[in-house]
Design an enzyme around this catalytic site. Sequence first.
Site, short mmCIF file in Angstrom:
data_model
loop_
_atom_site.label_atom_id
_atom_site.label_comp_id
_atom_site.label_asym_id
_atom_site.label_seq_id
_atom_site.Cartn_x
_atom_site.Cartn_y
_atom_site.Cartn_z
N ASP A 47 -4.89 -5.84 -32.53
CA ASP A 47 -5.21 -5.40 -31.16
C ASP A 47 -6.70 -5.17 -30.99
O ASP A 47 -7.32 -4.40 -31.74
CB ASP A 47 -4.44 -4.11 -30.85
CG ASP A 47 -2.95 -4.36 -30.75
OD1 ASP A 47 -2.54 -5.17 -29.90
OD2 ASP A 47 -2.20 -3.75 -31.54
N ASP B 75 -7.67 -7.19 -38.23
CA ASP B 75 -6.93 -6.35 -37.30
C ASP B 75 -6.36 -7.23 -36.18
O ASP B 75 -6.81 -8.36 -35.99
CB ASP B 75 -7.90 -5.30 -36.73
CG ASP B 75 -7.28 -4.46 -35.65
OD1 ASP B 75 -6.20 -3.90 -35.88
OD2 ASP B 75 -7.88 -4.37 -34.56
#
Length: 221
Positions: A19, A17
Amino acid sequence: MTAETASVLTARALLLDMDGTLVNSDAVVERCWRRWSERYGLDFDEVIKVVHGRQGYASMAVLLPERSMEENHAENREMLAAETADMEGVVPVPGAAAFLASLEGLPHALVTSADVPLSTGRMAAAGLPLPAVRVTAESVGASKPDPEGFLKGAAELGFDPADCVVFEDSGAGIAAGLAAGMRVVGVGPRAGEFGPTVQVADLTQVRVAPDGDGALRLTFG
């Protein structure tokens, strides 16, 4: 293997991922969603619990359930443009640069709810290199917590889901990784309550090295 006891995992590919995992973009996310909350008279503290990890239109669907998806998608395009134009306070998660450097030549992919302009901009603002394989908002039909993005990342790298380890910070992202049949490393303070396989405070606590026969050895702590 629990989040409290796991200190080593083996894998063949990593799915990352962005953020909250590689990039700390909380400042801009909070600015943009605070404005949105005020527009609709919603409690920002409740809104921010929903938005991490999801695409904007999916967050809006949870927060304004009576509204059409057409409206959500239209407003999400505005939100993405606002976020892409605002890079103030975007910084790398501690250890992210060294972590990504250690993955050079090893199978890994970015799997993010951001679109191409936003993910490119935030990684650049944080001074981090983009992985060669990227699954962005444009690549999927369903937002996390749906596992589509992680399953697509595994397929593009050519590995079975069970051979992949996900790195995530949010409840939606951790749920997506687990639903994909993958083990999940939870990164940062948000992750612990959502049942990751392993939890670390940041990426300074992760080491990755080849372990023979194409395997990767992940050591934590």
